[in-house]
Design a protein around this motif. Structure first.
Motif, PDB file in Angstrom:
ATOM      1  N   UNK A 145      66.881   6.779  54.303  1.00 23.15           N
ATOM      2  CA  UNK A 145      66.481   5.396  54.049  1.00 23.15           C
ATOM      3  C   UNK A 145      65.506   5.291  52.889  1.00 23.15           C
ATOM      4  N   UNK A 146      65.258   6.432  52.174  1.00 25.77           N
ATOM      5  CA  UNK A 146      64.358   6.436  51.042  1.00 25.77           C
ATOM      6  C   UNK A 146      62.914   6.676  51.476  1.00 25.77           C
ATOM      7  N   UNK A 147      61.996   6.732  50.502  1.00 30.04           N
ATOM      8  CA  UNK A 147      62.186   6.451  49.088  1.00 30.04           C
ATOM      9  C   UNK A 147      62.709   7.620  48.249  1.00 30.04           C
ATOM     10  N   UNK A 148      62.898   8.803  48.877  1.00 28.59           N
ATOM     11  CA  UNK A 148      63.392   9.936  48.101  1.00 28.59           C
ATOM     12  C   UNK A 148      64.782   9.625  47.548  1.00 28.59           C
ATOM     13  N   UNK A 149      65.047  10.158  46.381  1.00 28.25           N
ATOM     14  CA  UNK A 149      66.338  10.012  45.713  1.00 28.25           C
ATOM     15  C   UNK A 149      66.884  11.407  45.451  1.00 28.25           C
ATOM     16  N   UNK A 150      68.170  11.593  45.671  1.00 25.59           N
ATOM     17  CA  UNK A 150      68.769  12.915  45.445  1.00 25.59           C
ATOM     18  C   UNK A 150      69.860  12.810  44.384  1.00 25.59           C
ATOM     19  N   UNK A 151      70.153  13.952  43.785  1.00 27.22           N
ATOM     20  CA  UNK A 151      71.284  14.059  42.864  1.00 27.22           C
ATOM     21  C   UNK A 151      71.931  15.418  43.076  1.00 27.22           C
ATOM     22  N   UNK A 152      73.215  15.512  42.816  1.00 31.09           N
ATOM     23  CA  UNK A 152      73.939  16.774  42.916  1.00 31.09           C
ATOM     24  C   UNK A 152      74.362  17.230  41.528  1.00 31.09           C
ATOM     25  N   UNK A 153      74.371  18.547  41.333  1.00 35.04           N
ATOM     26  CA  UNK A 153      74.818  19.105  40.058  1.00 35.04           C
ATOM     27  C   UNK A 153      75.480  20.457  40.304  1.00 35.04           C
ATOM     28  N   UNK A 154      76.015  21.036  39.245  1.00 31.27           N
ATOM     29  CA  UNK A 154      76.763  22.288  39.376  1.00 31.27           C
ATOM     30  C   UNK A 154      75.952  23.518  38.995  1.00 31.27           C
ATOM     31  N   UNK A 155      74.691  23.357  38.636  1.00 28.05           N
ATOM     32  CA  UNK A 155      73.887  24.514  38.212  1.00 28.05           C
ATOM     33  C   UNK A 155      72.408  24.238  38.428  1.00 28.05           C
ATOM     34  N   UNK A 156      71.666  25.320  38.641  1.00 29.41           N
ATOM     35  CA  UNK A 156      70.218  25.201  38.861  1.00 29.41           C
ATOM     36  C   UNK A 156      69.521  24.610  37.642  1.00 29.41           C
ATOM     37  N   UNK A 157      69.892  25.073  36.445  1.00 30.03           N
ATOM     38  CA  UNK A 157      69.253  24.577  35.227  1.00 30.03           C
ATOM     39  C   UNK A 157      69.475  23.094  35.031  1.00 30.03           C
ATOM     40  N   UNK A 158      70.693  22.644  35.301  1.00 31.65           N
ATOM     41  CA  UNK A 158      71.001  21.216  35.175  1.00 31.65           C
ATOM     42  C   UNK A 158      70.206  20.412  36.192  1.00 31.65           C
ATOM     43  N   UNK A 159      70.109  20.949  37.404  1.00 31.39           N
ATOM     44  CA  UNK A 159      69.360  20.257  38.456  1.00 31.39           C
ATOM     45  C   UNK A 159      67.899  20.089  38.057  1.00 31.39           C
ATOM     46  N   UNK A 160      67.318  21.113  37.477  1.00 33.49           N
ATOM     47  CA  UNK A 160      65.911  21.034  37.062  1.00 33.49           C
ATOM     48  C   UNK A 160      65.721  20.040  35.908  1.00 33.49           C
ATOM     49  N   UNK A 161      66.681  20.001  35.009  1.00 31.49           N
ATOM     50  CA  UNK A 161      66.633  19.010  33.925  1.00 31.49           C
ATOM     51  C   UNK A 161      66.713  17.598  34.493  1.00 31.49           C
ATOM     52  N   UNK A 162      67.596  17.406  35.464  1.00 30.18           N
ATOM     53  CA  UNK A 162      67.738  16.100  36.113  1.00 30.18           C
ATOM     54  C   UNK A 162      66.429  15.700  36.791  1.00 30.18           C
ATOM     55  N   UNK A 163      65.820  16.648  37.494  1.00 35.41           N
ATOM     56  CA  UNK A 163      64.555  16.376  38.162  1.00 35.41           C
ATOM     57  C   UNK A 163      63.467  15.948  37.187  1.00 35.41           C
ATOM     58  N   UNK A 164      63.429  16.582  36.026  1.00 29.55           N
ATOM     59  CA  UNK A 164      62.414  16.264  35.021  1.00 29.55           C
ATOM     60  C   UNK A 164      62.557  14.835  34.508  1.00 29.55           C
ATOM     61  N   UNK A 165      63.789  14.428  34.216  1.00 26.15           N
ATOM     62  CA  UNK A 165      63.967  13.077  33.671  1.00 26.15           C
ATOM     63  C   UNK A 165      63.726  12.012  34.753  1.00 26.15           C
ATOM     64  N   UNK A 166      64.056  12.338  35.982  1.00 28.72           N
ATOM     65  CA  UNK A 166      63.783  11.391  37.074  1.00 28.72           C
ATOM     66  C   UNK A 166      62.277  11.225  37.263  1.00 28.72           C
ATOM     67  N   UNK A 167      61.571  12.342  37.207  1.00 24.75           N
ATOM     68  CA  UNK A 167      60.107  12.300  37.341  1.00 24.75           C
ATOM     69  C   UNK A 167      59.484  11.493  36.205  1.00 24.75           C
ATOM     70  N   UNK A 168      60.022  11.658  35.001  1.00 26.01           N
ATOM     71  CA  UNK A 168      59.520  10.910  33.844  1.00 26.01           C
ATOM     72  C   UNK A 168      59.702   9.408  34.036  1.00 26.01           C
ATOM     73  N   UNK A 169      60.833   9.020  34.607  1.00 20.71           N
ATOM     74  CA  UNK A 169      61.089   7.602  34.839  1.00 20.71           C
ATOM     75  C   UNK A 169      60.080   7.003  35.818  1.00 20.71           C
ATOM     76  N   UNK A 170      59.786   7.719  36.883  1.00 20.13           N
ATOM     77  CA  UNK A 170      58.779   7.225  37.824  1.00 20.13           C
ATOM     78  C   UNK A 170      57.402   7.171  37.166  1.00 20.13           C
ATOM     79  N   UNK A 171      57.100   8.175  36.353  1.00 21.68           N
ATOM     80  CA  UNK A 171      55.794   8.207  35.691  1.00 21.68           C
ATOM     81  C   UNK A 171      55.603   6.997  34.776  1.00 21.68           C
TER      82      UNK A 171
END
Length: 309
Positions: free
Chosen positions: A261-287
């Motif tokens: 029910x939130x507020x956490x948001x998840x995303x799926x990807x095919x690689x650890x490196x891509x997942x970490x990149x996704x996490x960084x841009x999501x964090x930047x958006x919240x910041x």
């Protein structure tokens, strides 16, 4: 064995289109529990850490101990037990905090008693913990935390739970913004009736997502990760959701949605490196809108709860 320490994982429930019927376990965060037998009969909570004093020490009101009590009644064991619970995830996060505690408790006591019940048989006791926490025994957090992996709840009456095979290299990134969404509030705002057109679209996405997971078809997984019914309503409770989701998809996510029910948001990807990149841009958006957040990256946890040294 007179003591045991167990870790039970956090979970992502709903998984976009699978409201109340889909969930998967992650490798971190999660909850830890220690059980110690003692001479004096009865279950007592000796310590709770990481809860900021918010959890009850009454065994009938705590998600971890109510599952233990029901288990002991079922197997007809009257023992003395001391419980030490360490909450290692945020409250109201949409990551199945109450489910992880309940699963940790019932898994640990079953191990301590010599595995009298199977994993499948433990599920109904873990659900009692969820019922204490939210008033209803939803299994989309409890089942994946207990069984590991990606889980489909086909039916609640009778309870029918199926573990779904998933691609080996599927990774999840979860971002938890420093805000809180009450589960009951997130459920109360949902519409009681759904247009048939939206329902048909949702059913197609659920079938497509499960087929994509079992076939290792990442394109089908991506196309199917759409919630046509609940996300448009629940996302209003999460500031910046649309921008965070868009940034995740632009960074290479297969799909993105609200965890539970939130507020956490998840995303799926095919690689650890891509997942970490996704996490960084999501964090930047919240910041950018002044919200601090925490990121967790892991593969899909196929083990569920584990015994710690």
């Amino acid at each position: 064995m007179d003591s045991i320490k167990v870790f039970a994982p956090a979970t992502v429930a709903n998984v976009t289109c699978g409201f109340d019927i889909l969930g998967f376990a992650v490798e971190n965060p999660g909850d830890e529990i220690i059980l110690k037998t003692c001479k004096k009969p009865g279950v007592v909570i000796r310590e709770i850490k990481g809860d900021e004093g918010r959890l009850s020490h009454a065994v009938e009101e705590n998600t971890a101990t109510i599952s233990i009590l029901n288990y002991l009644t079922h197997v007809e064991r009257d023992i003395g037990l001391e419980v030490y619970l360490h909450k290692k995830m945020p409250f109201g996060s949409g990551l199945g905090s109450s489910a992880a505690s309940s699963v940790a408790g019932v898994f640990a006591i079953n191990q301590l008693m010599g595995q009298l019940l199977t994993t499948e048989e433990l599920l109904k006791f873990a659900l009692e913990g969820e019922r204490v926490a939210s008033g209803t025994g939803h299994a989309d957090n409890v089942a994946p935390s207990l069984m590991g992996g990606f889980v489909l709840i086909r039916s609640y009456d009778p309870l029918d739970v199926i573990k779904i095979n998933t691609p080996e290299n599927l990774h999840a990134v979860i971002i938890h913004p420093n805000i809180e969404v009450n589960t009951k509030d997130a459920r109360n705002i949902l519409k009681k009736n759904v247009p048939i057109k939206s329902a048909i679209r949702q059913w197609g996405n659920v079938g497509g997502l499960i087929a994509g997971l079992t076939m290792n078809d990442f394109g089908l997984i991506s196309r199917s990760m759409e919630d046509a019914i609940f996300e448009p309503v629940r996302s209003m409770l999460i500031p910046g959701f649309d921008q965070v989701k868009a940034s995740a998809l632009e960074a290479g996510a297969l799909g993105c949605g609200i965890s539970g029910s939130g507020p956490s948001i998840f995303a799926l990807s095919t690689a650890d490196g891509t997942a970490r990149k996704i996490g960084t841009v999501m964090k930047d958006q919240f910041a950018q809108i002044g919200i601090e957040s925490e990121i967790f990256v892991s593969k899909i946890n196929q083990k569920g709860p584990v015994i710690l040294d």
